[in-house]
Motif scaffolding. Structure first.
Motif, PDB file in Angstrom:
ATOM      1  N   VAL A  23       7.715   1.289  11.056  1.00 46.98           N
ATOM      2  CA  VAL A  23       7.922   0.018  10.349  1.00 46.98           C
ATOM      3  C   VAL A  23       6.808  -0.961  10.667  1.00 46.98           C
ATOM      4  O   VAL A  23       6.243  -1.616   9.774  1.00 46.98           O
ATOM      5  CB  VAL A  23       9.301  -0.567  10.710  1.00 46.98           C
ATOM      6  N   VAL A  24       6.472  -1.091  11.964  1.00 43.46           N
ATOM      7  CA  VAL A  24       5.406  -2.006  12.372  1.00 43.46           C
ATOM      8  C   VAL A  24       4.071  -1.582  11.776  1.00 43.46           C
ATOM      9  O   VAL A  24       3.278  -2.414  11.313  1.00 43.46           O
ATOM     10  CB  VAL A  24       5.318  -2.061  13.918  1.00 43.46           C
ATOM     11  N   LEU A  25       3.802  -0.274  11.757  1.00 45.48           N
ATOM     12  CA  LEU A  25       2.540   0.218  11.208  1.00 45.48           C
ATOM     13  C   LEU A  25       2.433  -0.077   9.712  1.00 45.48           C
ATOM     14  O   LEU A  25       1.385  -0.540   9.233  1.00 45.48           O
ATOM     15  CB  LEU A  25       2.422   1.719  11.451  1.00 45.48           C
ATOM     16  N   ILE A  26       3.514   0.166   8.968  1.00 42.74           N
ATOM     17  CA  ILE A  26       3.486  -0.080   7.525  1.00 42.74           C
ATOM     18  C   ILE A  26       3.293  -1.563   7.229  1.00 42.74           C
ATOM     19  O   ILE A  26       2.466  -1.949   6.384  1.00 42.74           O
ATOM     20  CB  ILE A  26       4.779   0.451   6.872  1.00 42.74           C
ATOM     21  N   ILE A  27       4.048  -2.407   7.924  1.00 46.80           N
ATOM     22  CA  ILE A  27       3.916  -3.852   7.697  1.00 46.80           C
ATOM     23  C   ILE A  27       2.525  -4.332   8.109  1.00 46.80           C
ATOM     24  O   ILE A  27       1.898  -5.151   7.421  1.00 46.80           O
ATOM     25  CB  ILE A  27       5.004  -4.615   8.468  1.00 46.80           C
ATOM     26  N   GLY A  28       2.027  -3.818   9.252  1.00 46.02           N
ATOM     27  CA  GLY A  28       0.713  -4.239   9.728  1.00 46.02           C
ATOM     28  C   GLY A  28      -0.401  -3.860   8.767  1.00 46.02           C
ATOM     29  O   GLY A  28      -1.309  -4.664   8.508  1.00 46.02           O
ATOM     30  N   VAL A  29      -0.345  -2.649   8.220  1.00 47.66           N
ATOM     31  CA  VAL A  29      -1.374  -2.210   7.269  1.00 47.66           C
ATOM     32  C   VAL A  29      -1.263  -2.984   5.960  1.00 47.66           C
ATOM     33  O   VAL A  29      -2.272  -3.380   5.351  1.00 47.66           O
ATOM     34  CB  VAL A  29      -1.261  -0.694   7.021  1.00 47.66           C
ATOM     35  N   ALA A  30      -0.026  -3.222   5.516  1.00 48.88           N
ATOM     36  CA  ALA A  30       0.166  -3.906   4.234  1.00 48.88           C
ATOM     37  C   ALA A  30      -0.249  -5.374   4.295  1.00 48.88           C
ATOM     38  O   ALA A  30      -0.687  -5.938   3.288  1.00 48.88           O
ATOM     39  CB  ALA A  30       1.630  -3.804   3.811  1.00 48.88           C
ATOM     40  N   THR A  31      -0.108  -5.999   5.441  1.00 49.00           N
ATOM     41  CA  THR A  31      -0.410  -7.437   5.559  1.00 49.00           C
ATOM     42  C   THR A  31      -1.720  -7.705   6.284  1.00 49.00           C
ATOM     43  O   THR A  31      -2.005  -8.860   6.613  1.00 49.00           O
ATOM     44  CB  THR A  31       0.732  -8.151   6.295  1.00 49.00           C
ATOM     45  N   TYR A  32      -2.511  -6.667   6.565  1.00 50.79           N
ATOM     46  CA  TYR A  32      -3.732  -6.864   7.361  1.00 50.79           C
ATOM     47  C   TYR A  32      -4.744  -7.709   6.594  1.00 50.79           C
ATOM     48  O   TYR A  32      -4.990  -7.502   5.412  1.00 50.79           O
ATOM     49  CB  TYR A  32      -4.367  -5.521   7.712  1.00 50.79           C
ATOM     50  N   GLN A  33      -5.317  -8.644   7.292  1.00 56.63           N
ATOM     51  CA  GLN A  33      -6.407  -9.452   6.763  1.00 56.63           C
ATOM     52  C   GLN A  33      -7.477  -9.558   7.837  1.00 56.63           C
ATOM     53  O   GLN A  33      -7.180  -9.832   8.999  1.00 56.63           O
ATOM     54  CB  GLN A  33      -5.936 -10.861   6.370  1.00 56.63           C
ATOM     55  N   SER A  34      -8.697  -9.309   7.449  1.00 59.03           N
ATOM     56  CA  SER A  34      -9.783  -9.408   8.425  1.00 59.03           C
ATOM     57  C   SER A  34      -9.894 -10.849   8.908  1.00 59.03           C
ATOM     58  O   SER A  34      -9.716 -11.790   8.128  1.00 59.03           O
ATOM     59  CB  SER A  34     -11.104  -8.973   7.797  1.00 59.03           C
ATOM     60  N   PRO A  35     -10.151 -11.050  10.200  1.00 55.95           N
ATOM     61  CA  PRO A  35     -10.228 -12.419  10.729  1.00 55.95           C
ATOM     62  C   PRO A  35     -11.329 -13.205  10.039  1.00 55.95           C
ATOM     63  O   PRO A  35     -12.413 -12.661   9.751  1.00 55.95           O
ATOM     64  CB  PRO A  35     -10.530 -12.202  12.219  1.00 55.95           C
ATOM     65  N   LEU A 184       2.123  -1.734  18.084  1.00 53.59           N
ATOM     66  CA  LEU A 184       2.606  -0.354  17.964  1.00 53.59           C
ATOM     67  C   LEU A 184       3.144   0.157  19.294  1.00 53.59           C
ATOM     68  O   LEU A 184       4.175   0.839  19.335  1.00 53.59           O
ATOM     69  CB  LEU A 184       1.469   0.551  17.475  1.00 53.59           C
ATOM     70  N   ALA A 185       2.451  -0.167  20.390  1.00 52.58           N
ATOM     71  CA  ALA A 185       2.914   0.267  21.707  1.00 52.58           C
ATOM     72  C   ALA A 185       4.278  -0.350  22.029  1.00 52.58           C
ATOM     73  O   ALA A 185       5.177   0.324  22.557  1.00 52.58           O
ATOM     74  CB  ALA A 185       1.884  -0.104  22.773  1.00 52.58           C
ATOM     75  N   LEU A 186       4.439  -1.632  21.716  1.00 55.36           N
ATOM     76  CA  LEU A 186       5.729  -2.284  21.953  1.00 55.36           C
ATOM     77  C   LEU A 186       6.819  -1.680  21.073  1.00 55.36           C
ATOM     78  O   LEU A 186       7.962  -1.514  21.520  1.00 55.36           O
ATOM     79  CB  LEU A 186       5.602  -3.784  21.684  1.00 55.36           C
ATOM     80  N   ALA A 187       6.464  -1.338  19.828  1.00 60.82           N
ATOM     81  CA  ALA A 187       7.454  -0.729  18.932  1.00 60.82           C
ATOM     82  C   ALA A 187       7.855   0.661  19.426  1.00 60.82           C
ATOM     83  O   ALA A 187       9.025   1.049  19.335  1.00 60.82           O
ATOM     84  CB  ALA A 187       6.887  -0.638  17.516  1.00 60.82           C
TER      85      ALA A 187
END
Length: 225
Positions: A23-35, A184-187
């Motif tokens: 879940v964390v990986l999918i949300i993280g990839v879908a909402t990723y924005q370069s700084p 991801l490690a925490l998840a």
């Protein structure tokens, strides 16, 4: 609990342990924005009082003049760190037709001092705006420093730039690169804890060893395959 027992639990409930990480990986990839890019410009200034008249230029007077410049630098540092300097820079920019709120100016300011040397650093996301802010800051430092130093009796201290204002790009910090791996490690840790909790509350007996631990004797087993 023995390691082999833990291995059996995670082998049986591996999907449950992986669900939070997925879940964390999918949300993280879908909402990723370069700084967003960030830029910095820093300058050093030498600060002193107006030169003394020739008839007053004794060694003792020069010494006190030099000593006073250190106190002036301390006062300028406190001024820059406060809200008044950011407001003055914002006003200077407004006169040039550039609207930059005082809070935005103050949020990117950093100041330090060493003896008679004053250091000013600015951070902003727009290099063009950053160059204008630094230029306005130099004007305010040179022409309005008497507002922060009433001890000078209305005279302005001499603020001499020692560097040219060069805008540099700041590379993305390691925190932005490690953000997703840490989550991801925490998840994964949360998923492992969830698998152990489900195993603990599940009353189902699946292996011979579990019955023997309860004090029962197993006479025969029917293989699953």
């Amino acid at each position: 609990m023995e390691l082999r027992n833990l291995w059996r639990i995670f082998r049986r409930r591996w999907l449950l342990a992986l669900i939070p990480a997925l879940v964390v990986l999918i949300i993280g990839v879908a909402t990723y924005q370069s700084p967003p890019p960030t830029y910095n410009v820093g300058m050093r200034f030498l600060v002193g009082q107006p030169p003394l008249p020739a008839e007053d230029g004794t060694d003792e007077q020069r010494y006190y003049n030099w000593l006073t410049s250190e106190y002036i630098v301390n006062g300028l540092t406190d001024w820059v760190k406060g809200n008044a300097f950011g407001l003055a820079v914002s006003e200077e920019l407004a006169q040039r037709g550039l609207e930059v709120p005082a809070g935005a100016v103050q949020g990117g300011l950093a100041a330090d001092n060493a003896r008679s040397m004053f250091t000013l650093s600015l951070i902003h996301s727009d290099p063009t705006v950053l160059a204008h802010i630094m230029d306005a800051a130099i004007v305010v430092l040179q022409e309005r420093n008497h507002e922060a130093l009433p001890q000078l009796g209305g005279e302005r201290a001499i603020v001499t730039p020692l560097d040219a204002p060069i805008v540099n790009a700041i590379p993305a910090g390691i925190r932005s690169q490690l953000d997703l791996p840490i989550r991801l490690a925490l998840a994964l840790a949360a998923g492992a804890g969830l698998a152990l909790i489900v195993e603990y509350v599940d009353p189902t007996v699946r292996e011979r060893q579990e019955l023997e631990e309860l004090g029962y004797s197993v006479l025969a087993e029917i293989p699953g395959e």
